[in-house]
Write a protein that holds these residues in place. Sequence first.
Motif, PDB file in Angstrom:
ATOM      1  N   LYS A  20     108.307  18.265   2.811  1.00  0.00           N
ATOM      2  CA  LYS A  20     108.440  17.230   4.206  1.00  0.00           C
ATOM      3  C   LYS A  20     107.330  18.008   5.236  1.00  0.00           C
ATOM      4  O   LYS A  20     106.916  17.770   6.497  1.00  0.00           O
ATOM      5  N   THR A  21     106.372  19.117   4.849  1.00  0.00           N
ATOM      6  CA  THR A  21     105.565  19.706   6.010  1.00  0.00           C
ATOM      7  C   THR A  21     104.188  19.951   5.205  1.00  0.00           C
ATOM      8  O   THR A  21     103.996  20.192   3.932  1.00  0.00           O
ATOM      9  N   ASN A  22     103.153  19.833   5.996  1.00  0.00           N
ATOM     10  CA  ASN A  22     101.853  20.154   5.628  1.00  0.00           C
ATOM     11  C   ASN A  22     101.163  20.619   6.974  1.00  0.00           C
ATOM     12  O   ASN A  22     101.805  20.715   8.071  1.00  0.00           O
ATOM     13  N   GLU A  23      99.956  20.930   7.048  1.00  0.00           N
ATOM     14  CA  GLU A  23      99.350  21.436   8.021  1.00  0.00           C
ATOM     15  C   GLU A  23      99.206  20.248   9.328  1.00  0.00           C
ATOM     16  O   GLU A  23      99.115  20.741  10.386  1.00  0.00           O
ATOM     17  N   LYS A  24      99.425  18.889   9.080  1.00  0.00           N
ATOM     18  CA  LYS A  24      99.430  17.881   9.999  1.00  0.00           C
ATOM     19  C   LYS A  24     101.005  17.599  10.314  1.00  0.00           C
ATOM     20  O   LYS A  24     100.954  16.911  11.247  1.00  0.00           O
ATOM     21  N   HIS A  25     101.829  17.957   9.585  1.00  0.00           N
ATOM     22  CA  HIS A  25     103.098  17.738   9.781  1.00  0.00           C
ATOM     23  C   HIS A  25     104.178  18.850   9.657  1.00  0.00           C
ATOM     24  O   HIS A  25     104.696  19.304   8.762  1.00  0.00           O
ATOM     25  N   GLY A  26     104.058  19.508  10.820  1.00  0.00           N
ATOM     26  CA  GLY A  26     105.153  20.723  11.031  1.00  0.00           C
ATOM     27  C   GLY A  26     106.515  20.375  11.406  1.00  0.00           C
ATOM     28  O   GLY A  26     106.659  19.338  11.948  1.00  0.00           O
ATOM     29  N   MET A  27     107.330  21.267  11.205  1.00  0.00           N
ATOM     30  CA  MET A  27     108.909  20.796  11.629  1.00  0.00           C
ATOM     31  C   MET A  27     109.243  22.153  12.568  1.00  0.00           C
ATOM     32  O   MET A  27     109.227  23.423  12.320  1.00  0.00           O
ATOM     33  N   ASN A  28     110.075  21.727  13.552  1.00  0.00           N
ATOM     34  CA  ASN A  28     110.401  22.975  14.249  1.00  0.00           C
ATOM     35  C   ASN A  28     111.926  23.301  14.001  1.00  0.00           C
ATOM     36  O   ASN A  28     112.510  22.564  12.911  1.00  0.00           O
ATOM     37  N   ALA A  29     112.471  24.214  14.573  1.00  0.00           N
ATOM     38  CA  ALA A  29     113.808  24.970  14.122  1.00  0.00           C
ATOM     39  C   ALA A  29     114.795  23.733  14.048  1.00  0.00           C
ATOM     40  O   ALA A  29     115.516  23.788  13.191  1.00  0.00           O
ATOM     41  N   LYS A  30     114.720  22.861  15.217  1.00  0.00           N
ATOM     42  CA  LYS A  30     115.877  21.920  15.137  1.00  0.00           C
ATOM     43  C   LYS A  30     115.812  20.927  14.190  1.00  0.00           C
ATOM     44  O   LYS A  30     116.611  20.425  13.606  1.00  0.00           O
ATOM     45  N   GLU A  31     114.680  20.607  13.779  1.00  0.00           N
ATOM     46  CA  GLU A  31     114.401  19.602  12.633  1.00  0.00           C
ATOM     47  C   GLU A  31     114.615  20.102  11.275  1.00  0.00           C
ATOM     48  O   GLU A  31     115.245  19.437  10.377  1.00  0.00           O
ATOM     49  N   LEU A  32     114.354  21.514  11.248  1.00  0.00           N
ATOM     50  CA  LEU A  32     114.764  21.906   9.677  1.00  0.00           C
ATOM     51  C   LEU A  32     116.309  22.257   9.737  1.00  0.00           C
ATOM     52  O   LEU A  32     117.008  21.768   8.571  1.00  0.00           O
ATOM     53  N   ILE A  33     117.005  22.480  10.944  1.00  0.00           N
ATOM     54  CA  ILE A  33     118.446  22.728  10.790  1.00  0.00           C
ATOM     55  C   ILE A  33     119.068  21.250  10.701  1.00  0.00           C
ATOM     56  O   ILE A  33     120.083  21.181   9.682  1.00  0.00           O
ATOM     57  N   ASP A  34     118.367  20.139  11.217  1.00  0.00           N
ATOM     58  CA  ASP A  34     118.975  18.766  10.980  1.00  0.00           C
ATOM     59  C   ASP A  34     118.932  18.557   9.452  1.00  0.00           C
ATOM     60  O   ASP A  34     119.912  17.791   8.955  1.00  0.00           O
ATOM     61  N   GLU A  35     117.785  18.673   8.878  1.00  0.00           N
ATOM     62  CA  GLU A  35     117.394  18.496   7.306  1.00  0.00           C
ATOM     63  C   GLU A  35     118.839  19.165   6.603  1.00  0.00           C
ATOM     64  O   GLU A  35     119.391  18.530   5.546  1.00  0.00           O
ATOM     65  N   LEU A  36     118.948  20.262   6.771  1.00  0.00           N
ATOM     66  CA  LEU A  36     120.001  21.007   6.129  1.00  0.00           C
ATOM     67  C   LEU A  36     121.285  20.599   6.473  1.00  0.00           C
ATOM     68  O   LEU A  36     122.194  20.424   5.615  1.00  0.00           O
ATOM     69  N   GLU A  37     121.526  20.336   7.617  1.00  0.00           N
ATOM     70  CA  GLU A  37     122.918  19.688   7.995  1.00  0.00           C
ATOM     71  C   GLU A  37     123.333  18.136   7.124  1.00  0.00           C
ATOM     72  O   GLU A  37     124.286  18.080   6.796  1.00  0.00           O
ATOM     73  N   ALA A  38     121.946  17.537   7.206  1.00  0.00           N
ATOM     74  CA  ALA A  38     122.062  16.184   6.303  1.00  0.00           C
ATOM     75  C   ALA A  38     122.465  16.570   4.921  1.00  0.00           C
ATOM     76  O   ALA A  38     123.197  15.477   4.276  1.00  0.00           O
ATOM     77  N   LEU A  39     122.091  17.754   4.575  1.00  0.00           N
ATOM     78  CA  LEU A  39     122.660  17.863   3.177  1.00  0.00           C
ATOM     79  C   LEU A  39     123.828  18.820   3.063  1.00  0.00           C
ATOM     80  O   LEU A  39     124.471  19.036   1.758  1.00  0.00           O
ATOM     81  N   GLY A  40     124.769  18.846   4.028  1.00  0.00           N
ATOM     82  CA  GLY A  40     125.855  19.386   4.049  1.00  0.00           C
ATOM     83  C   GLY A  40     125.935  20.818   4.307  1.00  0.00           C
ATOM     84  O   GLY A  40     126.902  21.688   4.131  1.00  0.00           O
ATOM     85  N   ILE A  41     125.006  21.343   5.006  1.00  0.00           N
ATOM     86  CA  ILE A  41     124.542  22.945   4.885  1.00  0.00           C
ATOM     87  C   ILE A  41     124.567  23.389   6.302  1.00  0.00           C
ATOM     88  O   ILE A  41     123.496  22.973   7.068  1.00  0.00           O
ATOM     89  N   HIS A  42     125.686  23.782   7.019  1.00  0.00           N
ATOM     90  CA  HIS A  42     125.572  24.443   8.342  1.00  0.00           C
ATOM     91  C   HIS A  42     124.867  25.650   8.430  1.00  0.00           C
ATOM     92  O   HIS A  42     125.078  26.686   7.805  1.00  0.00           O
TER      93      HIS A  42
END
Length: 220
Positions: A20-42
């Motif tokens: 989900k990332t490359n030099e044009k599409h970075g993710m901030n901490a909240k977005e990364l946490i949300d992705e993990l939460e969606a997988l059931g990982i707190h």
Amino acid sequence: MEKEKQGLKLLYLMDIFKRKTNEKHGMNAKELIDELEALGIHIERKTLYRDIALLQKYGLDIIKEQKGRDTVYYIGNRDFELPELKLMVDAIQSSRFITSKKSKTLIGKIESLTNEYDGAELNRQVYVSGRIKTENESIYYTVDSIHSAINNDKKISFQYYELYGNKIRRLKHGGEKYSVSPWIMLWDNQNYYLIAHDDRSEEIRHYEMTQALTVNLKKL
């Protein structure tokens, strides 16, 4: 189950970065946490930063970049650059000996080597004038068997056919199997050819391997 997923947290996080990332599409901490939460990982923000550092130590090229007031992360260098993957895709699509079905499968695997944004660019069509793809799905296993025979000093046997009219296959020599000692494989005009010593004629001959069926290894 929760404990098991926590144990796989680093792998999931690495997968998110790769897909989900490359030099044009970075993710901030909240977005990364949300992705993990969606997988059931707190995960806490502090733990996320520690995990990112661990992945960087492992060798994953995670770049941290400031964009305005936001801090984003993305994968920098990958095993393959996009132009390299495009070359692979073009070679597969233009190769006559690779069937359309197998071409689609192989390109799908190549797409998995990059992120979802660049992967979309790999889904393109290359047209080569006068080139019709083979329908022989066994060619991949045929080539693999021949290389194995060459590397292990084995003879091989196979049936050989010719195409007539509307793609009608007719086995040569009444379906009798050829028995040969393989010497080398050649790649010419988008086809594989086998150079081998033919047991019957005692001559060196070449065979277009898209027209070979069920290659079997034999002891010398």
